[in-house]
Design an enzyme around this catalytic site. Structure first.
Site, PDB file in Angstrom:
ATOM      1  N   ILE A   1       0.862  -1.166   0.000  1.00 43.23           N
ATOM      2  CA  ILE A   1       0.000   0.000   0.000  1.00 43.23           C
ATOM      3  C   ILE A   1       0.910   1.231   0.000  1.00 43.23           C
ATOM      4  CG2 ILE A   1      -0.491  -0.692   2.394  1.00 43.23           C
ATOM      5  CD1 ILE A   1      -2.818   1.153   2.478  1.00 43.23           C
ATOM      6  N   SER A   2       0.729   2.106  -0.969  1.00 39.24           N
ATOM      7  CA  SER A   2       1.670   3.211  -1.192  1.00 39.24           C
ATOM      8  C   SER A   2       1.755   4.142   0.014  1.00 39.24           C
ATOM      9  CB  SER A   2       1.240   4.035  -2.408  1.00 39.24           C
ATOM     10  OG  SER A   2       1.126   3.233  -3.545  1.00 39.24           O
TER      11      SER A   2
END
Ligand code: SAH
Length: 213
Positions: free
Chosen positions: A62-63
């Site tokens: 997840i960025s």
């Protein structure tokens, strides 16, 4: 309703996102609102609001919050757009887009990830998100054109089908480069051509499929 993590989210926005130059009010509000801790693996929840990419539930990434905010801002959404996202992953970026646009079409390569994201986003009450499992590098021709397209995986070049499915005046935001390091590119479609702008260096997981690595 405010949740226990709201203060952490406000801090995240004040220390990681605004100082780096994200100014668009609607983006900042979305980043304050979306409960990031719901999208990370349970063991990573205490770290959900720290300044880094994190593992999501199925061994994916997840960025970093800043990257999500920056990419969202570059799309220049006003609220009435139809947006295409390639790489649903945890669904966190999807939620931020669902706050900023009218309809979000999101494609994920892996069924397990798509199902998990759909469950989380359903629990959070989003009703403007359409899910598809498959090769997003080919876009979603049946739903095109899109006023915004965002790719959250690294591509060797801008996939031609995505250019085709981008509406005139719309923006595509995509990391382009090598497998291990890329440049974030924003392209605006103007008179049928793409006007490109280079932004920060970044490192995303590789885009799979026909126009990926
Ligand atoms: N936006 C996500 C981050 C996703 S990481 C989040 O906020 O959590 C990149 C995702 O792109 C991974 O889930 C990966 O499986 C997916 N992906 C890679 N190639 C793809 C393709 N061709 N089509 C659709 N999804 C793809």
């Amino acid at each position: 309703m405010p949740d226990a993590f709201e203060q952490l989210r406000r801090r995240m926005v004040e220390t990681q996102i605004i100082p780096r130059g994200v100014r668009e009010k609607r983006v900042i509000e979305a980043m304050v609102k979306v409960p990031r801790h719901r999208f990370v693996a349970d063991e990573a929840a205490p770290m959900a609001y720290s300044d880094m990419a994190l593992p999501s539930s199925e061994g994916q990434t997840i960025s970093q919050p800043y990257m999500v905010a920056l990419m969202s801002e570059l799309l220049e959404l006003k609220g009435d757009e139809k947006v295409l996202e390639i790489g649903t992953g945890s669904g966190y970026q999807t939620a931020v887009l669902a706050e900023l646009a009218a309809q979000v079409y999101t494609i994920e390569f892996f069924n397990g990830l798509s199902e998990m994201a759909e469950k989380t986003l359903g629990e959070l009450g989003y009703e403007n998100i359409h899910f598809l499992v498959g090769d997003g590098s080919k876009g979603w021709p049946e739903a095109a054109p899109f006023q915004g397209i965002i790719v959250t995986a690294a591509a060797p070049e801008i996939p031609p089908p995505l250019f085709k499915q981008l509406a005139e005046g719309g923006n595509i935001v995509i990391p382009v480069g090598a497998r291990d390091s890329q440049r974030l590119i924003k392209g605006k479609k103007h008179n049928g051509r793409l006007i490109e702008e280079e932004h920060t260096f970044c490192s995303f997981v590789p885009l799979l499929g026909e126009y990926g690595f």
